[in-house]
Design a protein around this motif. Sequence first.
Motif, mmCIF file in Angstrom:
data_model
loop_
_atom_site.group_PDB
_atom_site.id
_atom_site.type_symbol
_atom_site.label_atom_id
_atom_site.label_comp_id
_atom_site.label_asym_id
_atom_site.label_seq_id
_atom_site.Cartn_x
_atom_site.Cartn_y
_atom_site.Cartn_z
ATOM 1 N N GLY A 1 3.867 15.871 18.004
ATOM 2 C CA GLY A 1 4.805 14.762 17.862
ATOM 3 C C GLY A 1 6.136 15.165 17.282
ATOM 4 N N CYS A 2 6.412 16.453 17.247
ATOM 5 C CA CYS A 2 7.662 16.970 16.700
ATOM 6 C C CYS A 2 8.585 17.417 17.829
ATOM 7 C CB CYS A 2 7.386 18.162 15.784
ATOM 8 S SG CYS A 2 6.271 17.819 14.408
ATOM 9 N N LEU A 3 9.812 17.715 17.458
ATOM 10 C CA LEU A 3 10.758 18.389 18.341
ATOM 11 C C LEU A 3 11.058 19.742 17.718
ATOM 12 C CD1 LEU A 3 13.282 15.509 19.177
ATOM 13 C CD2 LEU A 3 11.462 16.407 20.628
ATOM 14 N N ALA A 4 10.857 20.814 18.482
ATOM 15 C CA ALA A 4 10.994 22.158 17.931
ATOM 16 C C ALA A 4 11.905 23.002 18.799
ATOM 17 C CB ALA A 4 9.627 22.826 17.814
ATOM 18 N N GLY A 5 12.651 23.859 18.142
ATOM 19 C CA GLY A 5 13.467 24.840 18.836
ATOM 20 C C GLY A 5 13.416 26.144 18.083
ATOM 21 N N ALA A 6 13.253 27.248 18.806
ATOM 22 C CA ALA A 6 13.121 28.553 18.167
ATOM 23 C C ALA A 6 14.032 29.564 18.845
ATOM 24 C CB ALA A 6 11.673 29.035 18.218
ATOM 25 N N SER A 7 14.368 30.599 18.098
ATOM 26 C CA SER A 7 15.189 31.680 18.635
ATOM 27 C C SER A 7 14.860 32.957 17.887
ATOM 28 C CB SER A 7 16.682 31.354 18.493
ATOM 29 O OG SER A 7 17.026 31.230 17.122
ATOM 30 N N GLU A 8 15.356 34.065 18.410
ATOM 31 C CA GLU A 8 15.167 35.340 17.724
ATOM 32 C C GLU A 8 15.989 35.363 16.442
ATOM 33 O OE1 GLU A 8 15.983 38.602 20.279
ATOM 34 O OE2 GLU A 8 14.404 38.101 21.713
ATOM 35 N N ALA A 9 15.416 35.922 15.392
ATOM 36 C CA ALA A 9 16.119 36.046 14.124
ATOM 37 C C ALA A 9 17.119 37.197 14.190
ATOM 38 C CB ALA A 9 15.121 36.280 12.994
ATOM 39 N N PRO A 10 18.132 37.183 13.336
ATOM 40 C CA PRO A 10 19.096 38.288 13.317
ATOM 41 C C PRO A 10 18.418 39.621 13.015
ATOM 42 C CG PRO A 10 19.916 36.408 12.047
ATOM 43 C CD PRO A 10 18.486 36.116 12.381
ATOM 44 N N ASN A 11 19.053 40.688 13.473
ATOM 45 C CA ASN A 11 18.599 42.062 13.194
ATOM 46 C C ASN A 11 17.178 42.329 13.677
ATOM 47 O OD1 ASN A 11 21.031 42.889 11.759
ATOM 48 N ND2 ASN A 11 20.338 41.486 10.140
ATOM 49 N N SER A 12 16.777 41.620 14.744
ATOM 50 C CA SER A 12 15.435 41.788 15.321
ATOM 51 C C SER A 12 14.340 41.615 14.275
ATOM 52 C CB SER A 12 15.306 43.180 15.973
ATOM 53 O OG SER A 12 16.271 43.345 16.994
ATOM 54 N N ALA A 13 14.582 40.694 13.338
ATOM 55 C CA ALA A 13 13.625 40.493 12.249
ATOM 56 C C ALA A 13 12.388 39.738 12.697
ATOM 57 C CB ALA A 13 14.298 39.732 11.106
ATOM 58 N N GLY A 14 12.492 38.890 13.706
ATOM 59 C CA GLY A 14 11.363 38.069 14.132
ATOM 60 C C GLY A 14 11.847 36.812 14.809
ATOM 61 N N LEU A 15 11.275 35.666 14.427
ATOM 62 C CA LEU A 15 11.616 34.380 15.033
ATOM 63 C C LEU A 15 11.932 33.357 13.954
ATOM 64 C CD1 LEU A 15 8.784 34.045 17.732
ATOM 65 C CD2 LEU A 15 11.108 34.934 18.057
ATOM 66 N N VAL A 16 12.864 32.460 14.263
ATOM 67 C CA VAL A 16 13.190 31.332 13.396
ATOM 68 C C VAL A 16 13.036 30.052 14.200
ATOM 69 C CG1 VAL A 16 14.943 30.199 11.996
ATOM 70 C CG2 VAL A 16 14.805 32.688 12.025
ATOM 71 N N MET A 17 12.383 29.056 13.601
ATOM 72 C CA MET A 17 12.173 27.770 14.276
ATOM 73 C C MET A 17 12.655 26.635 13.398
ATOM 74 S SD MET A 17 8.636 26.004 15.647
ATOM 75 C CE MET A 17 8.861 26.560 17.343
ATOM 76 N N ARG A 18 13.347 25.659 14.010
ATOM 77 C CA ARG A 18 13.687 24.404 13.360
ATOM 78 C C ARG A 18 12.790 23.318 13.938
ATOM 79 N NH1 ARG A 18 16.884 26.593 9.324
ATOM 80 N NH2 ARG A 18 18.775 27.510 10.185
ATOM 81 N N ILE A 19 12.311 22.456 13.064
ATOM 82 C CA ILE A 19 11.383 21.396 13.476
ATOM 83 C C ILE A 19 11.923 20.052 13.006
ATOM 84 C CG2 ILE A 19 9.016 20.555 13.371
ATOM 85 C CD1 ILE A 19 8.146 23.363 12.501
ATOM 86 N N LEU A 20 11.918 19.066 13.872
ATOM 87 C CA LEU A 20 12.216 17.680 13.527
ATOM 88 C C LEU A 20 10.964 16.856 13.757
ATOM 89 C CD1 LEU A 20 15.713 17.134 15.218
ATOM 90 C CD2 LEU A 20 15.215 17.847 12.873
ATOM 91 N N ALA A 21 10.740 15.856 12.898
ATOM 92 C CA ALA A 21 9.538 15.022 13.010
ATOM 93 C C ALA A 21 9.861 13.605 12.547
ATOM 94 C CB ALA A 21 8.396 15.601 12.181
ATOM 95 N N PRO A 22 9.106 12.618 13.037
ATOM 96 C CA PRO A 22 9.373 11.230 12.635
ATOM 97 C C PRO A 22 8.949 10.914 11.212
ATOM 98 C CG PRO A 22 7.484 11.333 14.106
ATOM 99 C CD PRO A 22 8.095 12.700 14.099
ATOM 100 N N ASP A 23 8.020 11.700 10.659
ATOM 101 C CA ASP A 23 7.538 11.436 9.304
ATOM 102 C C ASP A 23 6.876 12.685 8.746
ATOM 103 O OD1 ASP A 23 4.837 11.501 10.373
ATOM 104 O OD2 ASP A 23 5.124 9.430 11.006
ATOM 105 N N ALA A 24 6.465 12.592 7.473
ATOM 106 C CA ALA A 24 5.882 13.744 6.797
ATOM 107 C C ALA A 24 4.570 14.181 7.436
ATOM 108 C CB ALA A 24 5.666 13.427 5.316
ATOM 109 N N GLY A 25 3.771 13.228 7.896
ATOM 110 C CA GLY A 25 2.490 13.578 8.496
ATOM 111 C C GLY A 25 2.646 14.406 9.750
ATOM 112 N N ALA A 26 3.544 13.981 10.629
ATOM 113 C CA ALA A 26 3.788 14.739 11.860
ATOM 114 C C ALA A 26 4.361 16.108 11.541
ATOM 115 C CB ALA A 26 4.715 13.963 12.776
ATOM 116 N N LEU A 27 5.252 16.172 10.545
ATOM 117 C CA LEU A 27 5.832 17.459 10.170
ATOM 118 C C LEU A 27 4.766 18.404 9.635
ATOM 119 C CD1 LEU A 27 8.422 19.109 9.917
ATOM 120 C CD2 LEU A 27 8.670 18.218 7.592
#
Length: 282
Positions: A231-257
């Motif tokens: 029930g969330c909206l998520a977007g991810a991309s590669e982290a700087p310096n080939s460190a790994g992955l970073v994701m931002r998450i949006l959710a309607p409430d704390a439970g979904a998050l």
Amino acid sequence: MQSLPPSSSAFDSGRAAEACLVAEFAGGRTMLRRQHVGYPLHVTRGFYLDAARPDLLTLYLQSASGGLYAGDRLTLDVAAGADTSLHLTTQSATVVHHGRDAASVQQARIEVASRAFCAISSEPYVLFPGANLSLDTIAVVADDAALFLADGIAVHDPKGEGRSFAHYAARLRVMRPDGRMLLRDSGRIAGEQFLKGPLGTMAATATALLVAPKERLPSIALLARAVDACGCLAGASEAPNSAGLVMRILAPDAGALARGIEAAFHVAAAAALGVQLARRRK
């Protein structure tokens, strides 16, 4: 030390507490070799929940109080030694009460040694009206280690009067043991700005970070699908310096998050460890 009610008067300067956890690999599994945990924090006994990875230690970090209060200063120091596998999580969401012009500050320092896996996945911080929260995290991760880290917030007005939190700020720095900086991530927002709708209809947001060698990373598509399914909206991309992955998450409430963070943890852990982990019951 004298203890006063945490919200008794305008003169209460808040509490200072420190938790120090040191994990080492011994006898074929990860052990909590040293711990020092001050009130209101508490760490449960260690759990070994995964038949496929019996070496993986799971700890629950609990609070014996009603959340974070004005002027609280909490420090978390976690060291995952070489070859360890450690998961630290919280028992539930943390309520952040009115700040009364004094921020609640939580600082964390995380060290992940060679070949170790460390996951720190916190339930969301729930910002009540007037809450003032500042998070400051430093992580030192070996080149061949893996770290999963997730923090998030949700807003809540118990009276439903449209009141906002006062202020939220977060800063994250990730580096190698030799001091080389991999990434910095920082942001701040006032409650009044938040109410104007930068997240649209969403009331909760989180950042999830996976630092690991490329061969131990999940695909971005798989990670996003798992979180979106909660029930969330998520977007991810590669982290700087080939460190790994970073994701931002949006959710309607704390439970979904919370469910989205849990889903991200399981996908990240499966890629880093090569097995599907059991559900962490709370």
